[in-house]
Each structure stands twice: as structure tokens, then as C-alpha cells.
Design a protein around this motif. Structure first.
Motif, PDB file in Angstrom:
ATOM      1  N   ARG A 169       0.807  -1.216   0.000  1.00  0.00           N
ATOM      2  CA  ARG A 169       0.000   0.000   0.000  1.00  0.00           C
ATOM      3  C   ARG A 169       0.842   1.269   0.000  1.00  0.00           C
ATOM      4  NH1 ARG A 169      -4.157  -0.653   4.782  1.00  0.00           N
ATOM      5  NH2 ARG A 169      -2.266  -1.362   5.813  1.00  0.00           N
ATOM      6  N   GLY A 170       2.137   1.121   0.083  1.00  0.00           N
ATOM      7  CA  GLY A 170       2.984   2.310   0.046  1.00  0.00           C
ATOM      8  C   GLY A 170       3.229   2.875   1.434  1.00  0.00           C
ATOM      9  N   THR A 171       3.983   3.944   1.464  1.00  0.00           N
ATOM     10  CA  THR A 171       4.343   4.569   2.731  1.00  0.00           C
ATOM     11  C   THR A 171       3.241   5.521   3.169  1.00  0.00           C
ATOM     12  OG1 THR A 171       6.678   4.429   2.192  1.00  0.00           O
ATOM     13  CG2 THR A 171       6.049   5.994   3.903  1.00  0.00           C
ATOM     14  N   PRO A 172       2.650   5.325   4.336  1.00  0.00           N
ATOM     15  CA  PRO A 172       1.557   6.199   4.768  1.00  0.00           C
ATOM     16  C   PRO A 172       2.093   7.485   5.386  1.00  0.00           C
ATOM     17  CG  PRO A 172       1.947   4.540   6.421  1.00  0.00           C
ATOM     18  CD  PRO A 172       2.920   4.253   5.307  1.00  0.00           C
ATOM     19  N   GLN A 173       1.324   8.504   5.281  1.00  0.00           N
ATOM     20  CA  GLN A 173       1.624   9.771   5.963  1.00  0.00           C
ATOM     21  C   GLN A 173       0.597   9.929   7.070  1.00  0.00           C
ATOM     22  OE1 GLN A 173       4.003  12.122   5.530  1.00  0.00           O
ATOM     23  NE2 GLN A 173       3.167  13.493   7.082  1.00  0.00           N
ATOM     24  N   ILE A 174       1.059   9.973   8.317  1.00  0.00           N
ATOM     25  CA  ILE A 174       0.170  10.163   9.463  1.00  0.00           C
ATOM     26  C   ILE A 174       0.290  11.613   9.894  1.00  0.00           C
ATOM     27  CG2 ILE A 174      -0.455   9.403  11.780  1.00  0.00           C
ATOM     28  CD1 ILE A 174       0.970   6.802  11.249  1.00  0.00           C
ATOM     29  N   PRO A 175      -0.745  12.416   9.711  1.00  0.00           N
ATOM     30  CA  PRO A 175      -0.642  13.845  10.047  1.00  0.00           C
ATOM     31  C   PRO A 175      -0.547  14.060  11.550  1.00  0.00           C
ATOM     32  CG  PRO A 175      -2.879  13.280   9.418  1.00  0.00           C
ATOM     33  CD  PRO A 175      -2.055  12.055   9.147  1.00  0.00           C
ATOM     34  N   ALA A 176      -0.005  15.218  11.924  1.00  0.00           N
ATOM     35  CA  ALA A 176       0.241  15.514  13.334  1.00  0.00           C
ATOM     36  C   ALA A 176      -1.037  15.590  14.148  1.00  0.00           C
ATOM     37  CB  ALA A 176       1.013  16.826  13.455  1.00  0.00           C
ATOM     38  N   ASN A 177      -2.143  16.023  13.535  1.00  0.00           N
ATOM     39  CA  ASN A 177      -3.371  16.164  14.311  1.00  0.00           C
ATOM     40  C   ASN A 177      -4.017  14.826  14.653  1.00  0.00           C
ATOM     41  OD1 ASN A 177      -4.383  15.400  11.846  1.00  0.00           O
ATOM     42  ND2 ASN A 177      -5.541  17.289  11.484  1.00  0.00           N
ATOM     43  N   LYS A 178      -3.426  13.740  14.187  1.00  0.00           N
ATOM     44  CA  LYS A 178      -3.895  12.409  14.549  1.00  0.00           C
ATOM     45  C   LYS A 178      -2.858  11.666  15.386  1.00  0.00           C
ATOM     46  CE  LYS A 178      -6.935  11.946  10.528  1.00  0.00           C
ATOM     47  NZ  LYS A 178      -7.303  11.135   9.348  1.00  0.00           N
ATOM     48  N   LEU A 179      -1.904  12.430  15.910  1.00  0.00           N
ATOM     49  CA  LEU A 179      -0.818  11.842  16.688  1.00  0.00           C
ATOM     50  C   LEU A 179      -0.740  12.468  18.077  1.00  0.00           C
ATOM     51  CD1 LEU A 179       2.158  11.793  14.129  1.00  0.00           C
ATOM     52  CD2 LEU A 179       0.999   9.778  15.075  1.00  0.00           C
ATOM     53  N   VAL A 180      -0.326  11.669  19.038  1.00  0.00           N
ATOM     54  CA  VAL A 180       0.231  12.162  20.297  1.00  0.00           C
ATOM     55  C   VAL A 180       1.704  11.815  20.231  1.00  0.00           C
ATOM     56  CG1 VAL A 180       0.304  11.927  22.795  1.00  0.00           C
ATOM     57  CG2 VAL A 180      -1.896  11.917  21.613  1.00  0.00           C
ATOM     58  N   PHE A 181       2.545  12.820  20.120  1.00  0.00           N
ATOM     59  CA  PHE A 181       3.958  12.610  19.818  1.00  0.00           C
ATOM     60  C   PHE A 181       4.807  13.100  20.994  1.00  0.00           C
ATOM     61  CE2 PHE A 181       8.060  12.861  17.906  1.00  0.00           C
ATOM     62  CZ  PHE A 181       8.046  12.031  16.787  1.00  0.00           C
ATOM     63  N   TYR A 182       5.359  12.154  21.750  1.00  0.00           N
ATOM     64  CA  TYR A 182       6.246  12.495  22.864  1.00  0.00           C
ATOM     65  C   TYR A 182       7.660  12.685  22.329  1.00  0.00           C
ATOM     66  CZ  TYR A 182       2.437  10.892  25.857  1.00  0.00           C
ATOM     67  OH  TYR A 182       1.216  10.725  26.470  1.00  0.00           O
ATOM     68  N   SER A 183       8.219  13.847  22.583  1.00  0.00           N
ATOM     69  CA  SER A 183       9.575  14.152  22.140  1.00  0.00           C
ATOM     70  C   SER A 183      10.353  14.708  23.326  1.00  0.00           C
ATOM     71  CB  SER A 183       9.557  15.171  20.994  1.00  0.00           C
ATOM     72  OG  SER A 183      10.873  15.480  20.579  1.00  0.00           O
ATOM     73  N   ARG A 184      11.391  14.012  23.730  1.00  0.00           N
ATOM     74  CA  ARG A 184      12.146  14.394  24.928  1.00  0.00           C
ATOM     75  C   ARG A 184      13.268  15.368  24.568  1.00  0.00           C
ATOM     76  NH1 ARG A 184      16.813  13.172  27.468  1.00  0.00           N
ATOM     77  NH2 ARG A 184      16.793  13.397  29.745  1.00  0.00           N
ATOM     78  N   ASP A 185      13.315  16.495  25.259  1.00  0.00           N
ATOM     79  CA  ASP A 185      14.372  17.502  25.082  1.00  0.00           C
ATOM     80  C   ASP A 185      14.560  17.870  23.609  1.00  0.00           C
ATOM     81  OD1 ASP A 185      14.813  17.745  27.740  1.00  0.00           O
ATOM     82  OD2 ASP A 185      16.733  16.706  27.790  1.00  0.00           O
ATOM     83  N   ARG A 186      13.453  18.223  22.950  1.00  0.00           N
ATOM     84  CA  ARG A 186      13.531  18.588  21.536  1.00  0.00           C
ATOM     85  C   ARG A 186      14.287  19.895  21.363  1.00  0.00           C
ATOM     86  NH1 ARG A 186      10.020  21.829  18.426  1.00  0.00           N
ATOM     87  NH2 ARG A 186       8.535  21.904  20.171  1.00  0.00           N
ATOM     88  N   GLU A 187      15.117  19.957  20.325  1.00  0.00           N
ATOM     89  CA  GLU A 187      15.810  21.180  19.948  1.00  0.00           C
ATOM     90  C   GLU A 187      15.362  21.579  18.548  1.00  0.00           C
ATOM     91  OE1 GLU A 187      20.095  21.707  21.451  1.00  0.00           O
ATOM     92  OE2 GLU A 187      19.946  19.562  21.139  1.00  0.00           O
ATOM     93  N   GLY A 188      14.790  22.770  18.431  1.00  0.00           N
ATOM     94  CA  GLY A 188      14.347  23.231  17.122  1.00  0.00           C
ATOM     95  C   GLY A 188      13.310  22.304  16.533  1.00  0.00           C
ATOM     96  N   ALA A 189      13.564  21.869  15.302  1.00  0.00           N
ATOM     97  CA  ALA A 189      12.633  20.974  14.618  1.00  0.00           C
ATOM     98  C   ALA A 189      13.025  19.511  14.755  1.00  0.00           C
ATOM     99  CB  ALA A 189      12.565  21.346  13.130  1.00  0.00           C
ATOM    100  N   ALA A 190      13.980  19.208  15.659  1.00  0.00           N
ATOM    101  CA  ALA A 190      14.452  17.829  15.826  1.00  0.00           C
ATOM    102  C   ALA A 190      13.477  17.051  16.702  1.00  0.00           C
ATOM    103  CB  ALA A 190      15.853  17.824  16.432  1.00  0.00           C
ATOM    104  N   TRP A 191      12.355  16.669  16.114  1.00  0.00           N
ATOM    105  CA  TRP A 191      11.313  15.969  16.857  1.00  0.00           C
ATOM    106  C   TRP A 191      11.716  14.558  17.257  1.00  0.00           C
ATOM    107  CZ3 TRP A 191       6.696  17.654  18.813  1.00  0.00           C
ATOM    108  CH2 TRP A 191       6.339  18.965  18.476  1.00  0.00           C
ATOM    109  N   GLN A 192      12.861  14.064  16.770  1.00  0.00           N
ATOM    110  CA  GLN A 192      13.333  12.768  17.247  1.00  0.00           C
ATOM    111  C   GLN A 192      13.800  12.850  18.690  1.00  0.00           C
ATOM    112  OE1 GLN A 192      14.871  14.576  14.999  1.00  0.00           O
ATOM    113  NE2 GLN A 192      17.075  14.656  15.388  1.00  0.00           N
ATOM    114  N   GLY A 193      13.964  14.069  19.207  1.00  0.00           N
ATOM    115  CA  GLY A 193      14.274  14.252  20.616  1.00  0.00           C
ATOM    116  C   GLY A 193      15.682  13.822  20.976  1.00  0.00           C
ATOM    117  N   THR A 194      15.937  13.807  22.270  1.00  0.00           N
ATOM    118  CA  THR A 194      17.239  13.413  22.806  1.00  0.00           C
ATOM    119  C   THR A 194      17.030  12.293  23.805  1.00  0.00           C
ATOM    120  OG1 THR A 194      18.033  15.689  22.601  1.00  0.00           O
ATOM    121  CG2 THR A 194      19.320  14.202  23.989  1.00  0.00           C
TER     122      THR A 194
END
Length: 683
Positions: A169-194
Motif C-alpha cells: 500500500r505504500g508509505t503512509p503519511q500520518i498527520p500531526a493532528n492524529k498523533l500524540v507525539f512524545y519528544s524528549r528535550d527537543r531542539e528546534g525541529a528535531a522531533w526525534q528528541g534526545t
């Protein structure tokens, strides 16, 4: 001045389009998304596993609730049901639902963000029969399955994620408004966190190598190497050398092990010689580096050759702050991305949203029988039906017999004979305290009994506190001389040092309780003849109050000794000089006429047992006996709440105890210094 209405520039220059990459990471293995696999390996290290468990278990056992202050009740309840949380201040009972979000399970998964730096959840709602949308699922989206994180280049706001699928089915795009995204010690746009493990990467990497080196060294050299050495003066042939080599290679240790050396050879077991690296010591150092990187040096207490155990309390304090910060970050994320969206689905963005709150991080105390008794004796708690029910359930006691005599409420009336005036203005003309004393109550005698008991106990304390002073002074001085200052106030005091003092306080309070019971019986004589002998429950309460009082005073002695020791630190004073300074300070505390520590706590205890004895007697009066509040002892110093309640008549003792749950008026501004009474109405 014109307000800026659009953003200029970008959050960082390390984005390719809107796909997030690392900005400051310089180690290739830790560049996202490769870092996910590295942290997956690191979390299985024994020390790092303990670190992660220490963080996650403490946060999970904290109290998580939903605070709906300022919100409509129906809004708060819907969000609470969706997230599986209890509402602050509301008793939700013990019922649980089988469907929907389990907060405990969600929190367990959300704390994986400590390991990977981020952890997303996809949201799914259900529409009920009432037309309201409720959160039904928060489904994990494992970091290992995410191929890209998208963020707005200008604001850094999360746009969504790409997740790999094994189907067509291909790679899905899950928009942010359908996510609860925990990001620890985020810097700038680095949502992968620390990741919490990031700072431990270097010592972990070296530790892995050192563990291999140590294992190889033990396997290779742990039992020595068999060596065949030719004896001097011999000239072995090549065949003899070969035979010696075979014998040396075949040598094994065991109960039946043995060897026969070829002619001209001697078997020796050769070990390492000279200086070699201390690999186990280096591994301990690396473990300490790992612990320090996550503010958990207390993990190393007891494993090092030096260091004061008293520092553990300071270590735990700093770690507790880190726990609170991590927990509050999770609470903020679920409030903004979870609770706010649930409210938005149903009522729009203008509706006030309840927030997730957390308390008791790292300090949630277990309630024991001893701690509960101290809280009751100190007046911090009073007995009520719900507390009694909880105690019986927690300690597996039988249910209360409805026909059993009423148990006495705990907590001190805690009255002092000479209370200073409150800061409140004197009563205005016309509001002076009205006389409301019935016949047969000798208030002067009650105060005299109380004052004499306090005076006798404090005077006895002054003469018998020598062993306590000596023990505390010696212990604190010795500990301070070793540099351990943090735990001085928690040093154990030998029971022998307090035995005479406990007997003194217990005996004095029991005498006061007996005398108080007799006077209460005399007051109640026009109504009914009642017993004046203390029952088992009252005697136990007096004993418990005495023990708690001694413990409180001893704690004050320890605190005073600690202050003296800290003041002597760094002055070059000897152990003897520190001990003498502490002894002098504690001797001042023991003087009956000057010590607020001793007299204050003994006064509170005397008020407690005086009230307990009176309530035992009044509990035996017939049903229908009325009681009246008497708040005249303070004269012009009587606070405004006590002036208002003075003279109030209650139809039963149970009704009176609702206002006087611990022998004093619950709204008295003097607190433990209240000198009010409940008295039986005889006419």
C-alpha cells in the motif's frame, strides 16, 4: 511599532525540505534514524536497564490525575473517561472499564521516549450515542518503523510522520493532528528528541569493549598457562619437545588431574607478571560515568571504597527533580495533544480544557501503622469513617461491629496554658465572648491539672535527659568529623538513651488522663453515672502519644546538633570540641523554663490525652445527651472563629465531634494552641 505578522528565516538549516535530521549530532551511529537501533542495544546493558527502570517505575507509581479547575464538569468527565484518568478531588470508586485507553498501559509505553528520545501514538475516536467523540485507542507507532519525521521549516511545528509498511500500500503519511507525539528535550525541529541514554553512549561503548577484554583475560590467564621447561644441562630432541608440547596442551585442572613430564622437562603453571591494567576498576569507573550522566550517582553507593553514605539523600534529591521534569513534560504533551483535541472534537477551541497533573514523584510514601499513628497523634489527621474503613481494608482487619462502643477520635486538642495573642483585631463592642458554662464544670481545675502535668514532665525531662544529650553529641560529632554532614539529623539514637524519658512522659500523661476522666465524670454526674477507669483503647492512645512526643523532641535535638556541627565545619575543630559545643546547645534545650521544644511538645501531648480521657467518659453518656462548645479560656485572645462557635449546642456527641474532631475547634486560628472544650449540658 508594527507587530510582526509573519515568520522570517527557518528553525534550523539541517532540514532537507521538511524532513527532520539531526542538527548537532556528530557521531554517525547516532544520526537519526540509525540512532534508534543503537539505543535499542544500549537499553539492555545492566546498568542502563537499571537507570531506565529507576526513571520509569518511579514515574509510573506517581499519582496521575485530571485537573478540571475552571472547566465544566461534563467536559472534565469526558476527557477523564477518554484517557482513563481519575479527576482531582473526586472519588471514582474501584470500577474499571474494559474498553478505551488504559492510562497505566499508555504511560508505560510513553516512557519509551526516555530510551529513544521520541515515541508516537496514533489516535482513534469513537462516536457515542450522545453524539460525543471519545478517545478509544492510543496505538503505538514504534520508532523503528518510522522512516521520516516532517516539521514546518519556519516554525518547527510537527507536520506528521512516514511509517514503513511491509505490504504494497505504500508509505503512509500520518498527520500531526492524529498523533500524540512524545519528544524528549527537543531542539528546534528535531522531533526525534534526545534520548536519556545519549550522554552515556561513550562510557557504554568503552564498557562493552572492556567487558570483552576482561572476559578474554580471565579465560586466557585466569588459571595460568602450563609450560614445559627443559632442565639445565639437558639437550632435548625435537621429538621430546613435541611430546612436551602435547603434554602441556593436554593439561587440565580437576580432582583426578595429573601429568607425567617427558624426561628432562619440568611442568610449571605460569601466570601474568608485572603491572597490568585494572580492567574491573575501569569498568566500575565507566558505570559511575553512566550513573552520573543521568543524575543517579546513588546507584554506586556501597560499591566504591570511599564516600559518605549520608550523601545518598542529596543524590536522590537531585534525581527527584529530574523525575519531576520528565513527568511534567509527559503531562504537558498529553494535555496539549490529547486532552485538548478531545475537547476540540466536541466543543471547539474556545472551550476550556482540563489538564493532566502528576504528584508524588519520587516521594510517594508508604503508609505504615507507625506513620499513621504519628500523623494522628500530631493532629495532621483525624479519624473519620473513610479513614477507618481504609485502615481496616489495608491491614486486613475485620469489619467494624455496628454494636461496638464508639472508638475515640485521634489527634491532639493540643492546648498551651499561655497562648500569645493572635494578630487578629480584638472583638468589637457587643461581640465579647458570652458566658455559656453550665453548672458543675471547674475550668480553673482543668487548666491547673494541665499546667501541673506539663510542669512536672518538663522538669523531669531536664534531670533525665543527660544520656540522650551525651548519645546525640557523640554520634553527631563523630559523623561530622568524617565529613558526612548531609545525614546527621537522621542518625539513629540508641533506645537506652530515651528509655527513661519515654517512661517519664508516659507516666505523667497517664496520670493526667486518669485525673481528667475523674473530673469529666463529675461534670456528667447530673446526667448519668459513668466509669472513670481508663479503657484499653485510651491507655494505648496515651502510650502512643507519649512515644510520638519523645520522637518529636529527639528529632528536634538532632536538628539542633546538626546545626551546631555544620557551624563547626571547616573551622578546624576537633571531635571533642564539636561534641562539647553540641552538648552545651542541647543542655539549653533541656532546661524546663527556657525550652520551647520540650515544653511545646509536652503541652500538645497533655492537651491530647486530656481531651481523650474526657471523650471516653462522654462516650458512655446516654443517647440524647447534648454538648456545648466552650471557648472562654483565652479571654480577649479568643480568635474570631472560636468566638462565633462559643456557646453552640450540639444534639449528640457525634454531631459535636464533627466540629471538634481532635478535641479542639477545627477552624481555630490558634491550631494546636486552642483551649476550647466540649462540655455536657446538664440543664
Amino acid at each position: 511599532m508594527n507587530a510582526p505578522t509573519r515568520l522570517l528565516g527557518m528553525v534550523d538549516d539541517a532540514q532537507y525540505g521538511s524532513i527532520v535530521t539531526d542538527v548537532y549530532e556528530h557521531i554517525p551511529e547516532l544520526l537519526y534514524p540509525a540512532s534508534v537501533w543503537v539505543y535499542a542495544k544500549m537499553r539492555h546493558d545492566s546498568r542502563l536497564a537499571a537507570v531506565l527502570a529507576g526513571y520509569s517505575l518511579q514515574i509510573r507509581r506517581a499519582q496521575w490525575q485530571l485537573d478540571g479547575t475552571g472547566c465544566r464538569p461534563e467536559v472534565t468527565q469526558l476527557v477523564a473517561d477518554s484517557l482513563g484518568l481519575d479527576v482531582v478531588g473526586k472519588d471514582d470508586g474501584t470500577g474499571h472499564k474494559l474498553r478505551g485507553v488504559s492510562w497505566n498501559d499508555h504511560l508505560r509505553s510513553a516512557l519509551r521516549s526516555l530510551t529513544f528520545g521520541h515515541y508516537p501514538f496514533a489516535m482513534q475516536a469513537e462516536i457515542g450515542d450522545d453524539g460525543l467523540a471519545r478517545l478509544a485507542v492510543l496505538a503505538e507507532r514504534l520508532p523503528a518503523t518510522i522512516t521520516a519525521i516532517h516539521a514546518d521549516p519556519a516554525t518547527g511545528a510537527l507536520l506528521g510522520i512516514d511509517q514503513q509498511h511491509t505490504n504494497a500500500r505504500g508509505t503512509p503519511q500520518i498527520p500531526a493532528n492524529k498523533l500524540v507525539f512524545y519528544s524528549r528535550d527537543r531542539e528546534g525541529a528535531a522531533w526525534q528528541g534526545t534520548s536519556l541514554l545519549r550522554a552515556a553512549y561513550a562510557p557504554w561503548l568503552l564498557k562493552r569493549e572492556m567487558m570483552r577484554v576482561n572476559a578474554i583475560a580471565n579465560r586466557r590467564w585466569g588459571a595460568g598457562v602450563p609450560v614445559m621447561e627443559a632442565q639445565p644441562g639437558t639437550n632435548p630432541s625435537p621429538e621430546q619437545f613435541a611430546a612436551a608440547q602435547r603434554m602441556a596442551s593436554a593439561a587440565r585442572a580437576g580432582d583426578q588431574a595429573g601429568a607425567a613430564a617427558p624426561p628432562g622437562f619440568v611442568l610449571k603453571i605460569v601466570g601474568l607478571s608485572g603491572n597490568i591494567p585494572d580492567t574491573p576498576g575501569f569498568i566500575r569507573l565507566l558505570n559511575q560515568e553512566i550513573s552520573s550522566s543521568v543524575l543517579m550517582p546513588h546507584l554506586d553507593l556501597g560499591t566504591s571504597e570511599t564516600g559518605a553514605r549520608a550523601l545518598g539523600e542529596s543524590f536522590v534529591d537531585s534525581w527527584t527533580l529530574a523525575l519531576e521534569a520528565e513527568a511534567e513534560a509527559i503531562a504537558d504533551t498529553i494535555t496539549r495533544q490529547g486532552a485538548a483535541r478531545i475537547v476540540d472534537w466536541n466543543w471547539g477551541t474556545d472551550e476550556l480544557c482540563p489538564k493532566v497533573v502528576v504528584s508524588g514523584i519520587g516521594s510517594r510514601r508508604e503508609i505504615t501503622a507507625e506513620s499513621l499513628q504519628k500523623l494522628l497523634a500530631a493532629g495532621a489527621l483525624s479519624v473519620d469513617p473513610k479513614l477507618e474503613e481504609w485502615v481496616r481494608r489495608e491491614y486486613r482487619l475485620p469489619q467494624r461491629d455496628p454494636d461496638a462502643p464508639r472508638s475515640l477520635p485521634a489527634g491532639p486538642p493540643a492546648r498551651l496554658p499561655d497562648r500569645p495573642a493572635t494578630q487578629e483585631e480584638p472583638p468589637p463592642p457587643g461581640e465579647e465572648v458570652a458566658a455559656a458554662a453550665p453548672n458543675g464544670v471547674d475550668y480553673q481545675a482543668l487548666d491547673t491539672d494541665y499546667a501541673q502535668a506539663v510542669e512536672q514532665i518538663t522538669a523531669g525531662w531536664e534531670t533525665k535527659s543527660g544520656p540522650l544529650v551525651t548519645a546525640i553529641a557523640a554520634a553527631v560529632a563523630a559523623e561530622a568529623a568524617g565529613g558526612a554532614l548531609a545525614g546527621l539529623a537522621a542518625l539513629a539514637v540508641p533506645p537506652a538513651a530515651t528509655a527513661a524519658l519515654t517512661a517519664l512522659v508516659t507516666g505523667g500523661l497517664l496520670d493526667l488522663a486518669v485525673l481528667s476522666a475523674r473530673r469529666a465524670a463529675a461534670e456528667a454526674a447530673p446526667i448519668a453515672k459513668v466509669r472513670v477507669t481508663l479503657d484499653k483503647a485510651t491507655r494505648q492512645r496515651v502510650t502512643d502519644t507519649a512515644n510520638a512526643t519523645v520522637n518529636l523532641i529527639v528529632a528536634g535535638y538532632q536538628s539542633a546538633a546538626t546545626r551546631v556541627a555544620i557551624g563547626q565545619a571547616g573551622t578546624g575543630s576537633t571531635v571533642e570540641q564539636v561534641r562539647d559545643a553540641i552538648t552545651t546547645a542541647l543542655a539549653d534545650l533541656s532546661r524546663a523554663k527556657t525550652s520551647g521544644l520540650v515544653a511545646g511538645n509536652v503541652s500538645a501531648a497533655a492537651g491530647t490525652v486530656q481531651g481523650a480521657a474526657r471523650e471516653q467518659v462522654f462516650g458512655d453518656l446516654p443517647d440524647g445527651t447534648r454538648f456545648r462548645a466552650h471557648e472562654e479560656a483565652e479571654g480577649p485572645n479568643t480568635c474570631k472563629p472560636c468566638r462565633k462557635v462559643n456557646g453552640k449546642t450540639y444534639g449528640s456527641l457525634a454531631e459535636a465531634l464533627a466540629d471538634y474532631p481532635a478535641g479542639r475547634y477545627r477552624l481555630c486560628l490558634g491550631g494546636s494552641r486552642c483551649r476550647g472544650f466540649l462540655i455536657p449540658v446538664t440543664a
